[in-house]
Each structure stands twice: as C-alpha cells, then as structure tokens.
Design a protein around this motif. Structure first.
Motif, PDB file in Angstrom:
ATOM      1  N   ARG A  98       0.863  -1.181   0.000  1.00  0.00           N
ATOM      2  CA  ARG A  98       0.000   0.000   0.000  1.00  0.00           C
ATOM      3  C   ARG A  98       0.900   1.232   0.000  1.00  0.00           C
ATOM      4  O   ARG A  98       1.977   1.215   0.584  1.00  0.00           O
ATOM      5  CB  ARG A  98      -0.890  -0.048   1.255  1.00  0.00           C
ATOM      6  N   ASP A 123      -4.723  -4.025  14.670  1.00  0.00           N
ATOM      7  CA  ASP A 123      -3.593  -3.188  15.057  1.00  0.00           C
ATOM      8  C   ASP A 123      -3.953  -2.470  16.353  1.00  0.00           C
ATOM      9  O   ASP A 123      -4.980  -1.786  16.430  1.00  0.00           O
ATOM     10  CB  ASP A 123      -3.281  -2.174  13.956  1.00  0.00           C
ATOM     11  N   GLU A 169      -7.069  -0.762  13.201  1.00  0.00           N
ATOM     12  CA  GLU A 169      -7.327  -1.317  11.873  1.00  0.00           C
ATOM     13  C   GLU A 169      -7.324  -2.844  11.931  1.00  0.00           C
ATOM     14  O   GLU A 169      -6.400  -3.456  12.454  1.00  0.00           O
ATOM     15  CB  GLU A 169      -6.261  -0.840  10.878  1.00  0.00           C
ATOM     16  N   TYR A 222      -7.013  -6.413  10.021  1.00  0.00           N
ATOM     17  CA  TYR A 222      -6.309  -6.882   8.835  1.00  0.00           C
ATOM     18  C   TYR A 222      -6.177  -8.389   8.870  1.00  0.00           C
ATOM     19  O   TYR A 222      -6.443  -9.024   9.888  1.00  0.00           O
ATOM     20  CB  TYR A 222      -4.935  -6.214   8.715  1.00  0.00           C
ATOM     21  N   ASP A 260      -4.671  -5.411   4.199  1.00  0.00           N
ATOM     22  CA  ASP A 260      -5.811  -4.643   4.678  1.00  0.00           C
ATOM     23  C   ASP A 260      -7.085  -5.170   4.016  1.00  0.00           C
ATOM     24  O   ASP A 260      -7.034  -6.103   3.205  1.00  0.00           O
ATOM     25  CB  ASP A 260      -5.609  -3.141   4.462  1.00  0.00           C
ATOM     26  N   ARG A 261      -8.219  -4.566   4.343  1.00  0.00           N
ATOM     27  CA  ARG A 261      -9.509  -5.032   3.811  1.00  0.00           C
ATOM     28  C   ARG A 261      -9.594  -4.932   2.286  1.00  0.00           C
ATOM     29  O   ARG A 261     -10.389  -5.637   1.661  1.00  0.00           O
ATOM     30  CB  ARG A 261     -10.650  -4.240   4.425  1.00  0.00           C
ATOM     31  N   ILE A 290       0.251  -4.676   3.603  1.00  0.00           N
ATOM     32  CA  ILE A 290       0.590  -3.645   4.596  1.00  0.00           C
ATOM     33  C   ILE A 290       1.756  -4.050   5.489  1.00  0.00           C
ATOM     34  O   ILE A 290       2.199  -3.258   6.312  1.00  0.00           O
ATOM     35  CB  ILE A 290      -0.620  -3.227   5.444  1.00  0.00           C
TER      36      ILE A 290
END
Length: 132
Positions: A57, A93, A98, A100, A121-122, A127
C-alpha cells in the motif's frame, strides 16, 4: 518429509486454536487471502523482492525501500524449494484499531524452514511482511 509437513500444519493449528488468531475481518475471503500470502512468500523466496515492494500500500511503501524488502530473506536460507503450510487469520492493530488479515507461510529452503508472514488490509493491499 510428510512428518515435517504435518508438524508444520499442526504448529499453525495450535497457534490459531490458542487464541493467537481471530477470524478474518468481515468481507475478506480466506482462500483469496491465503493465496495472496503464498504469492508474497514465493516472490520473496525466489528473489523477486521488487515485485513484493510493488504490492505494498502506498503509505507503507513510502516507509520502505526495495532494498529493505530484498534484505528480508537471509541468504543463509539457500535456494527456494516450496511452501510447506500456510494459515490465514485476523488481527487488529493495537495503535490504529485497523483490522487486517495475516497469512503465515512456512517455506522450505535449501538450508531449512523460514516463516514468511504477510499482512493485508480489507482492500487486499499488502501492509506488512515479516520473515522469521
């Protein structure tokens, strides 16, 4: 060899059952996540670190260099052989909250096993990667 693969799979199952893993974030497909993690592991294992860097990302890539990614797999591991086992799980996280997906991939190299973990990530953007 079959006993070693079974031991690796059992290790991953114990990790998941012991509470280290949680279910994947809503909307994430386990098969898709697992395949993406295995792809990252194979790319790293075969020396295609630039391809892995390109998967990060944007905000994560800005904190790394292609050389950082290339240095993840130790040369002492030897030549890439195959994936022995993999498992996907959910994580959160602690700092950002977040959610993941984390894929732990046990890889066979000429000189032994290396675990490569990839986080997504979604939106299925890479990441994080850890090699241990």
């Amino acid at each position: 060899m079959k006993k070693r693969k079974l031991a690796a799979v059992l290790c991953l199952v114990v990790l998941v059952l012991s509470g280290c893993g949680q279910s994947l974030p809503e909307g994430m497909d386990k098969k898709e996540v697992t395949e993406a993690g295995e792809q990252v592991a194979e790319l790293l294992g075969t020396g295609e670190s630039d391809a892995v860097y390109d998967l990060f990302r944007d905000d994560v890539a800005q904190q790394l260099s292609p050389e950082d990614v290339a240095a993840l797999v130790p040369e002492s591991a030897g030549a890439w052989k195959e994936i022995a086992a993999s498992e996907a799980m959910g994580r959160t996280d602690e700092d950002s909250g977040e959610e993941y997906a984390l894929v732990m991939v046990i890889c066979e190299f000429e000189e032994g096993r290396v675990t490569i973990s990839a986080a997504f990530d979604r939106e299925m953007e890479l990441i994080g990667v850890q090699v241990g």
